[in-house]
Design an enzyme around this catalytic site. Structure first.
Site, PDB file in Angstrom:
ATOM      1  N   LYS A 183       0.844  -1.205   0.000  1.00 14.76           N
ATOM      2  CA  LYS A 183       0.000   0.000   0.000  1.00 14.76           C
ATOM      3  C   LYS A 183       0.879   1.254   0.000  1.00 14.76           C
ATOM      4  O   LYS A 183       2.000   1.223   0.490  1.00 14.76           O
ATOM      5  CB  LYS A 183      -0.864   0.033   1.275  1.00 14.76           C
ATOM      6  CG  LYS A 183      -2.026  -0.935   1.275  1.00 14.76           C
ATOM      7  CD  LYS A 183      -2.838  -0.784   2.568  1.00 14.76           C
ATOM      8  CE  LYS A 183      -4.010  -1.745   2.594  1.00 14.76           C
ATOM      9  NZ  LYS A 183      -4.984  -1.520   1.537  1.00 14.76           N
ATOM     10  N   ARG A 214     -10.520 -11.301   1.644  1.00 19.15           N
ATOM     11  CA  ARG A 214     -11.364 -12.353   1.076  1.00 19.15           C
ATOM     12  C   ARG A 214     -10.690 -13.715   1.156  1.00 19.15           C
ATOM     13  O   ARG A 214     -11.369 -14.741   1.194  1.00 19.15           O
ATOM     14  CB  ARG A 214     -11.758 -11.984  -0.362  1.00 19.15           C
ATOM     15  CG  ARG A 214     -10.612 -11.854  -1.316  1.00 19.15           C
ATOM     16  CD  ARG A 214     -10.961 -11.069  -2.567  1.00 19.15           C
ATOM     17  NE  ARG A 214     -11.022  -9.620  -2.323  1.00 19.15           N
ATOM     18  CZ  ARG A 214     -11.339  -8.710  -3.234  1.00 19.15           C
ATOM     19  NH1 ARG A 214     -11.627  -9.083  -4.471  1.00 19.15           N
ATOM     20  NH2 ARG A 214     -11.351  -7.435  -2.937  1.00 19.15           N
TER      21      ARG A 214
HETATM   22  N1  BES Z   1      -8.285  -3.590   4.330  1.00 20.10           N
HETATM   23  C1  BES Z   1      -8.392  -3.158   2.991  1.00 20.10           C
HETATM   24  C2  BES Z   1      -9.659  -2.392   2.703  1.00 20.10           C
HETATM   25  C3  BES Z   1      -9.725  -0.972   3.212  1.00 20.10           C
HETATM   26  C4  BES Z   1      -9.020   0.028   2.577  1.00 20.10           C
HETATM   27  C5  BES Z   1     -10.535  -0.653   4.258  1.00 20.10           C
HETATM   28  C6  BES Z   1      -9.126   1.328   3.017  1.00 20.10           C
HETATM   29  C7  BES Z   1     -10.645   0.643   4.697  1.00 20.10           C
HETATM   30  C8  BES Z   1      -9.948   1.646   4.067  1.00 20.10           C
HETATM   31  C9  BES Z   1      -8.391  -4.362   2.052  1.00 20.10           C
HETATM   32  O1  BES Z   1      -7.641  -5.444   2.450  1.00 20.10           O
HETATM   33  C10 BES Z   1      -7.823  -3.887   0.765  1.00 20.10           C
HETATM   34  O2  BES Z   1      -6.675  -3.607   0.724  1.00 20.10           O
HETATM   35  N2  BES Z   1      -8.673  -3.793  -0.243  1.00 20.10           N
HETATM   36  C11 BES Z   1      -8.265  -3.341  -1.496  1.00 20.10           C
HETATM   37  C12 BES Z   1      -8.821  -4.320  -2.489  1.00 20.10           C
HETATM   38  C13 BES Z   1      -8.248  -4.199  -3.850  1.00 20.10           C
HETATM   39  C14 BES Z   1      -6.812  -4.605  -3.886  1.00 20.10           C
HETATM   40  C15 BES Z   1      -9.072  -5.082  -4.759  1.00 20.10           C
HETATM   41  C16 BES Z   1      -8.846  -1.947  -1.721  1.00 20.10           C
HETATM   42  O3  BES Z   1      -9.977  -1.688  -1.270  1.00 20.10           O
HETATM   43  O4  BES Z   1      -8.163  -1.115  -2.283  1.00 20.10           O
HETATM   44 MN    MN Z   2      -5.647  -5.300   1.796  1.00 20.10          MN
END
Ligand code: BES
Ligand code: MN
Ligand code: ZN
Length: 485
Positions: free
Chosen positions: A265, A339
């Site tokens: 990230k 997931r």
């Molecule tokens: N934990 C995150 C989702 C999230 C992001 C929650 C920001 C709250 C605020 C999750 O594991 C994630 O990284 N999701 C990605 C999915 C993507 C790679 C398909 C996202 O939402 O960007």
């Molecule tokens: Mn994630």
């Protein structure tokens, strides 16, 4: 902090007497300040708009009266009471006093519900982040006693107050776990904390360790865990009453820190990813409340937990893994890890042959874009379950909003090398994530709550909201489970 039910006479003898008043209602209070306040109301100098306050002193400063507005009586609901009660409690706590009488001058919310709303709101308003507690006191209302007036139907009000304290404390437990940093709240510590809760609440608890997960073929959890130095766990909490006709499984994402893994990230706001276990925390909180409220429904709480780190052994984009359900997954993006661990958690739930499975997860940023910070995204394969959960959320002040689960989403998850891939297009990202999960619940009635927008940084509602964890999901789940038995 204590919350009691008392007579008008006892409540009026408190250091502060607070009256929650609807707009346009005359104030009936036979004291010096009471008469002054009534005159101000008659002259419309103060109007009892929702959450407006007026603090008056009488008897040379020895008598204190606080009015808190409830807004229009015909629009008043439990949420209006919660917010006004929290405003009263916070105002009182700034005064350096010990006892606070509370009177609600509306019959719109029935006694049991009213008692619960007031107690829940005060309990939650007292919450303070774990690391800040050493500064001064355990909670923000330490040493204070709140006395809620109930001259009629005192027993119903008292029952409500007891329930509200249990539910509020359970939400606070979820908030506390959420606010703990990733270096302190590892999967192992999360398991310890839930075991400790289970012991004190009287629940059966079991912790599956790495070896157990290997034996169960939980390739989703193990795949996500590969880049970490912290071992993964799967927590299982069971509440089984003597009489029950329904079994419910609750599954919560317990990702103690999400760096994204090899699909790292960006740095901005990454610290917020300590909140990625809030789905798991909601399940642990709900189980705490259920164990104490004892509804006639069997409930099994399941929390798969690991962090998502980019260590040398970490899984890589393009890797494939086999989940406990036997379905294989191509990992396109290691940041779509929630997931993967939920796939194993959901499959584990199906072994209980439950009537309903509900999972909670801070699953997608896309859900935050869709709904903002006011409601969780609610995805389900059953319309009846959708209705029940939406309604429970409204009653509890813990909202969830129905979102579509189009069968076409499955087309977006087709892989050339595995049964499915873990990433769909950016557009509709919350829906494809839910569609992925739906593949692991068999024929069971199932719902998924995406709490990414509500678990922390939620809208300020006086007793909850703001930067810290909110306990999202706990109150919705408890409300729903109580309605089942
Ligand atoms: N934990 C995150 C989702 C999230 C992001 C929650 C920001 C709250 C605020 C999750 O594991 C994630 O990284 N999701 C990605 C999915 C993507 C790679 C398909 C996202 O939402 O960007
Ligand atoms: Mn994630
Ligand atoms: Zn995540």
């Amino acid at each position: 902090m204590k919350i009691q039910v008392s007579s008008s006479a006892d409540a009026a003898r408190s250091d502060l007497f607070a009256v929650l008043l609807p707009e346009g209602r005359a104030l009936k209070l036979d004291t010096e300040v009471g008469k002054t306040a009534a005159a101000l109301l008659r002259r419309k100098e103060w109007k009892a708009e929702a959450r407006a306050t007026l603090l008056l002193y009488g008897d040379g400063g020895n008598e204190r009266l606080l009015l808190v507005g409830l807004g229009k009586d015909k629009e008043l609901d439990a949420e209006g009471v919660r917010r006004a009660a929290a405003v009263a409690a916070k105002r009182a706590s700034g005064l350096d006093i010990k006892t606070v009488g509370l009177r609600v001058d509306s019959t719109k919310v029935k006694p049991a519900e009213l008692g619960s709303a007031v107690a829940e709101a005060i309990t939650m308003a007292a919450y303070r982040a774990p690391a800040k507690r050493k500064e001064k006191q355990d909670d923000d209302f330490k040493g204070m006693t709140f006395r809620l007036v109930a001259d009629k139907q005192a027993a119903a009000t008292k029952g409500g107050v007891e329930r509200g304290q249990v539910v509020g404390a359970a939400a606070n437990l979820a908030r506390e776990l959420g606010d703990m940093p990733g270096n302190v709240l590892t999967p192992t510590v999360l398991a310890e904390r839930s075991t400790r809760m289970a012991r004190s609440a009287g629940l059966k608890s079991r912790v599956y360790r790495k070896k157990d997960l290997e034996r169960l073929g939980m390739g989703g959890i193990l795949g996500v865990n590969r880049g970490s130095h912290e071992p993964p766990v799967l927590i299982e909490l069971t509440y089984q009453p003597k009489r029950f006709s329904k079994t419910v499984c609750l599954v919560g994402k317990g990702l103690t820190f999400d760096t994204g893994g090899i699909s790292l990230k960006p740095s901005a706001n990454m610290e917020e990813m300590k909140y990625d276990m809030c789905g798991g925390a909601a399940v642990i909180g709900a189980m705490d409340a259920i164990a104490r409220l004892k509804p006639n429904v069997k409930v099994v709480g399941i929390v798969p937990s690991t962090d998502n780190m980019p260590g040398g052994a970490a899984q890589k984009p393009g890797d494939t893994l086999e989940t406990a359900a036997g379905l294989t997954v191509e990992v396109i993006n290691t940041d779509a890890e929630g997931r993967l661990i939920l796939a194993d958690g959901l499959h584990h739930a199906t072994k209980q042959d439950p009537d309903f499975i509900v999972d909670l997860a801070t699953l997608t940023g896309a859900c935050v874009i869709a709904l903002g910070h006011d409601a969780a995204g609610l995805y389900s394969n059953d319309d009846g379950l959708t209705r029940m959960l939406k309604e429970a959320g409204e009653e509890a002040g813990d909202l969830a909003w129905p979102m579509p689960l189009f069968k076409e989403y499955q087309d977006d998850l087709k892989s050339t090398v595995a049964d499915l891939k873990n990433l769909g297009p950016r557009e509709g990202g919350a829906g494809t994530a839910a569609a992925f999960l739906s593949r692991f619940v068999g024929d069971h009635k199932w719902a998924h709550l995406d709490i990414a927008g509500t678990a922390w940084g939620a809208r300020d509602r006086n007793y909850v909201g703001g930067k810290l964890a909110s306990g999202a999901g706990v109150r919705l789940l408890v409300q729903w489970l109580e309605s089942l038995g």
